[in-house]
Write an enzyme that holds these catalytic residues in place. Structure first.
Site, PDB file in Angstrom:
ATOM      1  N   PHE A 306       0.881  -1.140   0.021  1.00  0.00           N
ATOM      2  CA  PHE A 306      -0.024  -0.040  -0.042  1.00  0.00           C
ATOM      3  C   PHE A 306       0.854   1.165   0.152  1.00  0.00           C
ATOM      4  O   PHE A 306       1.821   1.231   0.904  1.00  0.00           O
ATOM      5  CB  PHE A 306      -0.783   0.060   1.150  1.00  0.00           C
ATOM      6  N   CYS A 307       0.611   2.164  -0.955  1.00  0.00           N
ATOM      7  CA  CYS A 307       1.617   3.306  -0.938  1.00  0.00           C
ATOM      8  C   CYS A 307       2.833   3.345  -1.063  1.00  0.00           C
ATOM      9  O   CYS A 307       3.418   2.333  -2.136  1.00  0.00           O
ATOM     10  CB  CYS A 307       1.175   4.150  -0.106  1.00  0.00           C
ATOM     11  N   VAL A 308       3.848   3.679  -0.270  1.00  0.00           N
ATOM     12  CA  VAL A 308       5.227   3.560  -0.376  1.00  0.00           C
ATOM     13  C   VAL A 308       5.467   2.046   0.054  1.00  0.00           C
ATOM     14  O   VAL A 308       6.319   1.545  -0.559  1.00  0.00           O
ATOM     15  CB  VAL A 308       6.044   4.352   0.802  1.00  0.00           C
TER      16      VAL A 308
END
Length: 574
Positions: A306-308
């Site tokens: 998720f995301c980074v």
């Protein structure tokens, strides 16, 4: 007396209006043929060469004429006592009921619109123009009359109605927020990690200096043979994926029959000040994959980033592929970027000078403070995430309502300086992950073309952190079978959208075609009501293998229970 007061008001409005016209007229004249290279440079991050900035005299004349037209209309409405304020900051009836407040708000909106138009009219390169526009937006957001007690009619009305109690409460809120070091976006006293957020039952079965690995208790008699590992962003706490039972991604996965594991990042302190990107890939993401295999006894697992966390997962998978290892059977990327060509508003901050400055500051050691990161992200949407709370908390003396997502948002984390500096240069500045062999991680040349497995890629339509074009771009680099889904709303709200809420919608293409751009993809996309979770759940089940008896205990062999979930790492404050 009332008529005399009205005449005084009209005279004041007329004088103020003429002052506005004279002031702006002089301003427009001074901008004509003016080179703002040095002045414009002060708005930017440090650069080795000031950007060349100028204005077209014809464009300025056009803007001046539009301003005079709008100012004349504003003046006319002052006499009529009718100002239409189409901005929610001035929506309360108290603004319209007070002629001076209504005029001040209307004048502010006109000035803000004119400044924005001038920013758009700057003759310069696209990045400099975007930076000027961003700076103007920050300045005009801060200058809104709603932000000041002396000008905020709604706050003044509330102070009178409460006999000053709202002012007293506002001062208490201000002192409280000064002590805690950030603006309260929710009533933080109502949330406790492990008690009413991050409550899915489980146990920590592994830990090192970077992370704890949580194994969750099955909710079904049988589980899929391939376990499921979640890698959240290390910029925030993991429990965005486990807020409360009704909106927990973790609990949803467990309830669908997946034996679920999750990385809980340590909140870095001085002992991790020299931790690098390689450390996090090798000793965290790859280590978590290995431990998940060892605990489950499965040769392959399914993983989500998720995301980074998605950028880190993609990097780890490329490192493993370069080593000839493929322990991950399928991957899910939620609002993640592997291609950093389109980074949206965050691109405004990134250039060679800024990255070099950060490298000199903390590239060899140090911490990027969580509070600084949180403030930066909040000011990407200043009216919604900063000034809205300044007005509510301090001017009106209100306590913001309880909201688990905003509590999580305030629970910030630090980042090791070397990790942060590598990330800035190799992704945002030089976009090396998409260039085979350009980035070296853990001693391996990164090549996303070798990350060959089924992948599920999700992007949020209104995401300002990972723009939808950036999320979609991942489809162009991974060679395995891919499914792309777009959800409604933004970076967090779009992801945390459980089916039971029956909110929002998502888009898919029935033909599964993935053309070069997101715009082309949208031409064949079909909208579906509700949550994208159900679509993803169907996809993930197809990657998870057969079902087997659910384990009765946590851990296995040397990986024994260390402590109950959510573990102590997530409790550490920045």
């Amino acid at each position: 007396m009332k008529e005399e007061t009205q005449q005084q008001w009209l005279q004041t409005a007329q004088q103020f209006q003429q002052s506005m016209v004279d002031t702006w007229g002089k301003a427009f004249e001074s901008f004509k043929n003016m080179d703002l290279g040095q002045a414009g440079a002060k708005l930017m991050a440090p650069t080795t060469k000031p950007p060349q900035v100028s204005f077209s005299p014809d464009k300025l004349q056009e803007l001046q004429q539009q301003f005079l037209k709008d100012a004349t209309e504003l003046w006319s409405n002052s006499f009529k006592g009718a100002h239409v304020l189409k901005d929610r900051r001035f929506a309360d009836p108290a603004w319209a009921a007070n002629p001076m407040a209504a005029f001040t708000a209307a004048a502010y909106l006109l000035n803000a619109k004119t400044l924005a138009a001038m920013a758009d009219a700057v003759d310069t390169d696209d990045k400099t123009r975007a930076r000027i526009r961003f700076t103007v937006e920050q300045l005009t957001a801060a200058a809104a009359p709603s932000n000041f007690m002396a000008l905020n009619a709604e706050a003044q009305k509330k102070a009178l109605e409460t006999n000053g109690e709202s002012i007293s409460k506002g001062l208490q809120n201000l002192l409280h927020d000064m002590q805690q070091g950030h603006i309260s976006m929710t009533d933080e006293s109502l949330f406790h990690v492990g008690k009413n957020v991050a409550t899915t039952e489980g146990a920590v079965v592994f830990e090192n200096e970077l992370f704890q690995l949580i194994e969750y208790k099955p909710l079904t008699d049988k589980v899929y043979e391939k376990p499921f590992l979640l890698v959240p962003p290390c910029i925030n706490k993991f429990y965005i994926l486990d807020l409360q039972p009704e909106n927990s991604v973790v609990r949803y996965a467990v309830a669908q029959g997946h034996r679920t594991f999750l990385v809980s990042w340590r909140n870095p302190d001085a002992s991790l000040a020299k931790a690098t990107w390689d450390d996090y890939i090798e000793n965290a993401v790859i280590k978590a994959i290995t431990v998940t295999q060892e605990v489950s006894g499965s040769k392959t697992i399914n993983a989500l980033g998720f995301c980074v966390g998605g950028t880190m997962l993609g990097t780890a998978l490329a490192v493993l592929a370069a080593r000839g290892e493929k322990p991950v059977a399928s991957a899910t990327f939620l609002t993640s970027m592997l291609d950093f060509s389109d980074t949206g508003v965050l691109d405004l901050f990134i250039d060679e000078a800024f990255v070099k400055y950060r490298e000199l500051e903390m590239g060899k050691g140090g911490l990027m403070k969580g509070g600084d990161l949180a403030t930066t992200f909040s000011f990407l949407r200043p009216n919604d995430l900063v000034w809205n709370y300044v007005v509510g908390n301090y001017l009106k003396g209100e306590t913001p309502p309880p909201f688990d997502l905003l509590y999580w948002n305030s629970d910030s984390t630090n980042l090791p300086g070397p990790f942060y500096a590598w990330y800035l240069r190799n992704t945002y500045l030089e976009n090396k992950l998409t260039k085979p062999g350009q980035a070296t991680v853990c001693g391996q040349k990164v090549d996303l073309g070798k990350v060959d497995m089924p992948v599920y890629i999700y992007g949020s339509r209104e995401d300002h952190i990972v723009p939808i074009n950036g999320a979609y771009a991942t489809t162009q680099y991974l060679p395995g079978k891919k499914r792309f889904v777009m959800g409604a709303s933004g970076h967090i709200a779009g992801v945390i959208n459980p089916p039971a809420k029956n909110k929002r919608c998502y888009w898919v293409r029935d033909d599964d075609k993935l053309p070069k751009t997101h715009d082309e993809w949208m031409q064949g996309a079909v909208e579906h009501p509700g949550s994208w979770w159900t679509d993803w759940s169907t996809w993930l089940a197809a990657q998870a293998g057969k079902q087997i008896a659910a384990p009765k205990t946590y851990g296995k062999g040397k990986h024994k229970v260390i402590e109950p979930a959510p573990g102590r790492y997530v409790l550490a404050k920045a």
